[in-house]
Design an enzyme around this catalytic site. Structure first.
Site, PDB file in Angstrom:
ATOM      1  CE  LYS A 101      -0.795 -10.737   6.425  1.00  0.00           C
ATOM      2  NZ  LYS A 101      -1.706  -9.595   6.413  1.00  0.00           N
ATOM      3  CB  CYS A 134      -6.601 -13.063   5.696  1.00  0.00           C
ATOM      4  SG  CYS A 134      -8.216 -12.240   5.769  1.00  0.00           S
ATOM      5  CG  HIS A 189      -0.429  -9.672  11.594  1.00  0.00           C
ATOM      6  ND1 HIS A 189      -0.747  -9.545  12.923  1.00  0.00           N
ATOM      7  CD2 HIS A 189      -1.190  -8.776  10.942  1.00  0.00           C
ATOM      8  CE1 HIS A 189      -1.660  -8.618  13.063  1.00  0.00           C
ATOM      9  NE2 HIS A 189      -1.952  -8.138  11.874  1.00  0.00           N
TER      10      HIS A 189
END
Length: 131
Positions: free
Chosen positions: A66, A27, A94
């Site tokens: 992630k 994030c 990602h």
């Protein structure tokens, strides 16, 4: 942080409240990175290892994470190889750098290189509009 996360996650898995634990280290939002969470962790591979090792050791459910890609392909592959050694069951990549957003193209070559470099499943994190 890792100890608090470990205790909370252990309690959840003992109570059968979760099927797996996914740690989001990708994030890029300021509210996450300002507190040292999310993509801010990408600058601290030792901390990433410590968090994931504690979780893998302390819970009975699968642990995944992630990440976003790092400035170089080599750095990204090296990080994911370190992550794999923690015992997690899969990693989502990602395909954008920390400062990139959905308007930027996905770096599929990074995701492919990671998938070829590790033996755990690699999940390609892309948006519906990515091609």
């Amino acid at each position: 942080m890792a100890s608090q996360l470990h205790l909370h996650s252990s309690q959840l898995s003992r109570e059968k409240d979760v099927a797996a634990i996914d740690v989001n280290m990708g994030c890029p939002k300021e509210y996450s990175t300002k507190g040292g969470m999310g993509a801010a962790l990408l600058s601290h591979p030792d901390k990433i290892e410590a968090i994931l090792k504690k979780l893998v050791k302390g819970v009975s459910v699968p642990v995944t994470c992630k990440i976003r890609i790092l400035p170089s392909l080599e750095e990204t592959v090296n990080l994911v190889q370190r992550i794999e050694k923690t015992g997690i069951t899969a990693v989502a990549v990602h395909g954008r750098f920390k400062d990139e957003r959905p308007r930027h193209p996905v770096h599929c070559d990074y995701i492919q290189a990671v998938a070829q470099a590790v033996s755990i499943p690699v999940i390609a994190k892309i948006s519906p509009d990515d091609r």
